[in-house]
Design an enzyme around this catalytic site. Structure first.
Site, short mmCIF file in Angstrom:
data_model
loop_
_atom_site.label_atom_id
_atom_site.label_comp_id
_atom_site.label_asym_id
_atom_site.label_seq_id
_atom_site.Cartn_x
_atom_site.Cartn_y
_atom_site.Cartn_z
N GLY A 16 23.23 35.56 46.63
CA GLY A 16 22.91 36.71 45.70
C GLY A 16 21.51 36.68 45.39
O GLY A 16 21.09 37.01 44.21
N PHE A 98 33.31 41.53 35.11
CA PHE A 98 33.46 43.01 34.50
C PHE A 98 34.44 42.42 33.33
O PHE A 98 35.03 41.58 33.17
CB PHE A 98 34.16 44.03 35.31
N TYR A 148 30.82 29.91 28.67
CA TYR A 148 32.22 30.06 28.63
C TYR A 148 33.02 29.32 29.78
O TYR A 148 34.35 29.24 29.72
CB TYR A 148 32.88 31.37 28.44
N LYS A 163 34.26 29.95 36.35
CA LYS A 163 33.11 29.43 36.29
C LYS A 163 33.29 28.04 35.78
O LYS A 163 32.74 27.01 35.99
CB LYS A 163 32.18 29.85 35.04
N GLY A 190 22.91 31.83 28.60
CA GLY A 190 23.29 32.88 27.80
C GLY A 190 22.93 34.25 28.37
O GLY A 190 22.68 34.32 29.44
C1 HXC Z 1 39.24 46.53 35.45
C2 HXC Z 1 38.42 46.30 37.55
C3 HXC Z 1 37.12 46.57 37.50
C4 HXC Z 1 36.75 46.77 36.26
C5 HXC Z 1 37.22 46.20 39.57
N1 HXC Z 1 38.46 46.02 39.27
N2 HXC Z 1 36.24 46.48 38.61
N3 HXC Z 1 39.41 46.40 36.96
N4 HXC Z 1 38.01 46.76 35.05
N5 HXC Z 1 35.73 47.07 35.77
C6 HXC Z 1 39.73 45.89 39.96
C7 HXC Z 1 39.82 47.16 40.84
O1 HXC Z 1 40.82 47.99 40.03
C8 HXC Z 1 40.70 46.45 41.83
O2 HXC Z 1 42.14 46.12 41.51
C9 HXC Z 1 40.15 45.04 42.19
O3 HXC Z 1 39.43 44.92 40.75
C10 HXC Z 1 39.24 45.14 43.21
O4 HXC Z 1 38.22 46.39 42.95
P1 HXC Z 1 37.11 46.62 44.24
O5 HXC Z 1 36.13 47.65 43.47
O6 HXC Z 1 37.74 46.90 45.38
O7 HXC Z 1 36.58 45.17 44.18
P2 HXC Z 1 35.26 44.74 44.90
O8 HXC Z 1 34.45 45.88 45.48
O9 HXC Z 1 35.16 43.45 45.45
O10 HXC Z 1 34.03 44.52 43.48
C11 HXC Z 1 34.06 43.30 42.98
C12 HXC Z 1 33.25 43.31 41.46
C13 HXC Z 1 32.23 44.20 41.55
C14 HXC Z 1 33.42 41.91 41.02
C15 HXC Z 1 34.83 43.90 40.87
O11 HXC Z 1 31.94 44.52 40.31
C16 HXC Z 1 31.19 43.54 41.98
O12 HXC Z 1 30.97 43.50 43.05
N6 HXC Z 1 30.21 42.86 41.06
C17 HXC Z 1 29.00 42.22 41.79
C18 HXC Z 1 27.86 42.26 40.79
C19 HXC Z 1 28.19 41.78 39.54
O13 HXC Z 1 29.37 42.12 39.12
N7 HXC Z 1 27.16 41.22 38.86
C20 HXC Z 1 27.29 40.87 37.47
C21 HXC Z 1 27.61 39.28 37.52
S1 HXC Z 1 27.15 38.84 35.79
P3 HXC Z 1 43.27 47.08 41.90
O14 HXC Z 1 44.65 46.35 41.58
O15 HXC Z 1 43.42 48.15 41.20
O16 HXC Z 1 43.18 47.60 43.52
C22 HXC Z 1 28.05 37.17 35.67
C23 HXC Z 1 27.48 36.55 34.40
C24 HXC Z 1 28.25 36.76 33.17
O17 HXC Z 1 29.04 36.92 36.59
C25 HXC Z 1 27.84 36.01 32.04
C26 HXC Z 1 26.79 36.71 30.97
C27 HXC Z 1 26.54 35.96 29.88
#
Ligand code: HXC
Length: 285
Positions: A16, A98, A148, A163, A190
């Site tokens: 990434g 998410f 967390y 995690k 954080g």
């Molecule tokens: C509820 C959700 C959702 C949301 C996806 N889904 N997003 N449910 N709320 N916001 C569900 C969908 O409904 C589906 O289920 C299933 O998850 C798969 O969804 P897809 O969109 O097909 O998945 P995908 O394309 O693989 O997406 C993966 C992802 C996406 C993780 C959901 O956001 C992604 O690719 N993100 C990468 C970048 C990212 O998230 N960066 C932030 C990281 S921050 P159903 O059953 O409906 O089919 C981090 C640190 C946090 O991790 C710490 C902070 C302090």
């Protein structure tokens, strides 16, 4: 903060690494003399990052399109990377997350996060470690977790589970592989705002301010601060640190944990009143 050649001779793979925190760490590694390999799902994002990096560090960056959820893609990438030149360090940065109420999560939603954060990290780490062990080569793995991982957290259940798993992987392999020259550590950041995480995790300005108020230092982290910690842990000079998770969060999680920290809500008048009452009680005694 560092000698400019701190990471000279290293070749570092960052998953990434084309955007967000991974990109910030990558740039800092290049500044400190390392060569870089960045991988990610979106090749156009990787190529943009490479073009930016190449402008300042010509030829220092290689890119690999790879979805780490797919073990075959991971193996193909690692075959390519090691055939070019073995890496000396791996940074497990790729993640997905998410906000959701846990009772609404479908199995696919749970998998969407855990397959990236836990499974993907395991595929890359095992693939890299196996190659280092076969070659009798030493190396360092650094994984980005979250505070967390210890405390758990509502509303990010799949991420918290994953995690915690990555932290267990770090500690397990630190012991199993430590004697063969491979050390593994983690960083628990954080809040460090990035476009990707913030649009998913901090949907309003009010939440942004509420979050800042929870942090003793009163601000979010800066990418360079995280990148400096990562480079410190990747450098040879920290070679005795193994199996550790270093928190960098401005004191955020301790503030939530300390039993009396809610007393910050008291004002001067409240404290005067409490002091008067305490004095009265002492006089009585
Ligand atoms: C509820 C959700 C959702 C949301 C996806 N889904 N997003 N449910 N709320 N916001 C569900 C969908 O409904 C589906 O289920 C299933 O998850 C798969 O969804 P897809 O969109 O097909 O998945 P995908 O394309 O693989 O997406 C993966 C992802 C996406 C993780 C959901 O956001 C992604 O690719 N993100 C990468 C970048 C990212 O998230 N960066 C932030 C990281 S921050 P159903 O059953 O409906 O089919 C981090 C640190 C946090 O991790 C710490 C902070 C302090």
């Amino acid at each position: 903060m560092f000698q400019p050649d701190l990471l000279a001779g290293q070749r570092i793979l960052i998953t990434g690494g084309g955007s967000g925190l991974g990109k910030g760490m990558g740039r800092r590694c290049l500044e400190l003399g390392a060569d870089l390999v960045i991988c990610g799902r979106r090749t156009e994002v990787l190529e943009e990052a490479k073009a930016e990096f190449d402008a300042d560090f010509p030829g220092g960056t290689a890119t690999y399109g790879c979805d780490i959820r797919d073990a075959d893609q991971v193996e193909a990438m690692l075959d390519g990377v090691f055939a070019e030149r073995p890496i000396t360090a791996l940074v497990n940065n790729a993640a997905g997350n998410f906000l959701a109420r846990s009772e609404t999560l479908s199995p696919r939603a749970f998998d969407a996060v855990t397959r990236i954060v836990l499974n993907g990290t395991a595929y890359v780490t095992l693939g890299v470690g196996r190659r280092w062990l076969e070659a009798g080569q030493s190396g360092t793995v650094l994984s980005i977790v979250a505070t967390y991982a210890w405390t758990g957290s509502g509303y990010v259940l799949p991420s918290a589970c994953a995690k915690a798993g990555v932290q267990a992987l770090t500690q397990s392999l630190a012991v199993e592989w430590g004697g063969r020259g491979i050390r593994l550590n983690a960083i628990a950041p954080g809040p460090f705002p990035t476009e990707g995480a913030w649009e998913r995790l901090v949907p309003s300005k009010d939440l942004d301010s509420a979050w800042k108020a929870r942090i003793p230092l009163g601000r979010f982290g800066e990418h360079d601060e995280l990148a400096n910690l990562a480079c410190f842990l990747l450098a040879g000079g920290s070679g005795y640190i193994n199996g550790e998770t270093v928190v960098i969060d401005g004191g955020e999680w301790l503030k939530g944990a300390g039993q009396f920290n809610f007393m910050e809500a008291l004002d001067d008048e409240d404290w005067d009143e409490m002091t008067r009452k305490a004095q009265k009680a002492r006089n009585k005694g």
